[in-house]
Design an enzyme around this catalytic site. Structure first.
Site, mmCIF file in Angstrom:
data_model
loop_
_atom_site.group_PDB
_atom_site.id
_atom_site.type_symbol
_atom_site.label_atom_id
_atom_site.label_comp_id
_atom_site.label_asym_id
_atom_site.label_seq_id
_atom_site.Cartn_x
_atom_site.Cartn_y
_atom_site.Cartn_z
ATOM 1 N N ASP A 69 0.729 -0.960 -0.448
ATOM 2 C CA ASP A 69 -0.084 -0.104 0.221
ATOM 3 C C ASP A 69 0.988 1.376 0.156
ATOM 4 O OD1 ASP A 69 0.894 -1.071 2.368
ATOM 5 O OD2 ASP A 69 -1.187 -1.352 3.556
ATOM 6 N N GLU A 127 -6.067 3.158 3.462
ATOM 7 C CA GLU A 127 -6.316 3.897 5.198
ATOM 8 C C GLU A 127 -8.109 4.065 4.500
ATOM 9 O OE1 GLU A 127 -5.028 3.292 7.674
ATOM 10 O OE2 GLU A 127 -2.541 2.866 7.124
#
Length: 376
Positions: A69, A127
């Site tokens: 990520d 997130e």
């Protein structure tokens, strides 16, 4: 060879919120193009702010995927480091370590053509808006969809050298909760002419605590937390509305759904008892439980335990942290594991400081595992 510490520090200074990772993508592409230059077996494509890099295998029968990520958090950094972020964002969840590790793995494994396909996914928006789900649902992979998917997450309290995972659920599934109670405002001296939304919200927050203690199997696991509440404008005006923002977490989808249902029932019941209205918004999206494939997890754990002397392999219990890799693992078998970084401050802290020795350790040992997976 790549200077991994420099890369990590460069990335650390430019954290960006999910789906806004423009400078991060630009930096990653620069390094990736240097790595894959003049290698005809490597292909690259982008999707929004994400990047996919495929090493075409020489005798491919499957595709092995490695996911990282790339987004940061809206946290004002307070580490005092000379390379600290100054843009009001921070890689407080360690995604700078994740990205740097992935680049190191790409460099090592991209030196020669593998037998099986090997995909590197640099995924945005872990997130905030479940970038993994967005990419999967948006067909970003095309015919590059992996047959097996692997990924890691840093864990501050574990030491460098520790790798921790299990053969079942590693992370919880999560659901974001937004509630607005709607009453009637008025003068503080005349409460009988108003309908106090703040009081209704307070009753709800108290009553919702019974979900875990009285509605969830004691052998199950769930969390209901409300971390934000806004109501009223000043001390002598009764609040017309009250807004609550929280999260539900559970280790199985069955428990998660049961908690969501019970929360809605309580919210509507409290609103009804106060003769108010309530708006309820539940957002789960791609944040499903991170469920490791038992067979693949056993293979990974056996490899790290027996084939890599540097690794201290830990069979770890599930955590209530959330991760949108859970959505990808609900579609594709795979494994996620914790990587120790020995930070005195926890995840999402404005003082989180990983030990950079983890970079060489991670690249060296994970590359050995991925090489086995792509050469069998």
């Amino acid at each position: 060879m790549l200077d991994l510490i420099k890369i990590r520090r460069d990335l650390h200074q430019i954290p960006e919120i999910g789906m806004e990772e423009v400078e991060t993508q630009k930096y990653l592409l620069k390094v990736i193009h240097e790595i894959i230059a003049n290698k005809a077996f490597i292909e690259l494509k982008t999707w929004e702010t994400g990047i996919l890099v495929l090493l075409h295998g020489s005798q491919a029968t499957k595709t092995i995927g490695w996911r990282t990520d790339i987004d940061g958090l809206p946290v004002e950094e307070q580490t005092g480091l000379p390379f600290a972020s100054k843009n009001g964002r921070m890689h407080a969840c360690g995604h700078d370590i994740h990205m740097t590790t992935a680049l190191g793995l790409l460099e090592v494994l991209g030196q020669t053509q593998p037998k099986e396909n090997l995909l590197f996914l640099f995924q945005p928006a872990e997130e905030n808006v479940a970038g993994g789900k967005q990419m999967y649902d948006g067909n970003a992979f095309g015919d590059w969809l992996p047959d097996e998917f692997y990924g890691l997450h840093v864990r501050p309290e574990l030491k460098v050298g520790d790798i921790a995972t299990n053969t079942h659920t590693l992370f919880a599934g999560t659901c974001e909760v937004e509630l607005t109670f709607k009453g009637k405002g008025g003068h503080a001296a005349f409460p009988h002419n108003a309908n106090d939304a703040l009081v209704a919200a307070a009753y709800f927050v108290t009553q919702v605590q019974t979900i875990v203690s009285r509605n969830v199997d004691p052998l199950g696991s769930a969390v209901v937390t409300f971390g934000q509440m806004h109501a009223g404008t000043t001390n002598n005006i009764i609040a017309e509305t009250a807004f609550l923002h929280g999260t539900i977490r559970a280790l199985t989808l069955d428990v998660l759904e049961a908690v969501k249902e019970r929360l809605e029932t309580i919210a509507k019941g409290v609103a009804g008892s106060f003769n108010q209205e309530v708006e309820i918004k539940l957002t789960q999206g791609g944040y499903l439980p991170v469920e490791n494939n038992p067979q693949l997890a056993h293979e990974l754990m056996t490899f790290f335990e027996n084939e890599t002397a540097e690794v201290n392999l830990i069979d770890i219990e599930p955590a209530m942290t959330g991760e949108d890799f859970g959505y990808l693992l609900s579609k594709i078998p795979g494994v996620m594991f914790w990587l120790g970084i020995d930070s005195p401050a926890p995840l999402h802290s404005n003082k989180m400081t990983p030990d950079e020795k983890v970079l060489d350790f991670a690249v060296s040992n994970i590359a050995k595992f991925l090489k086995i997976k792509t050469e069998d």
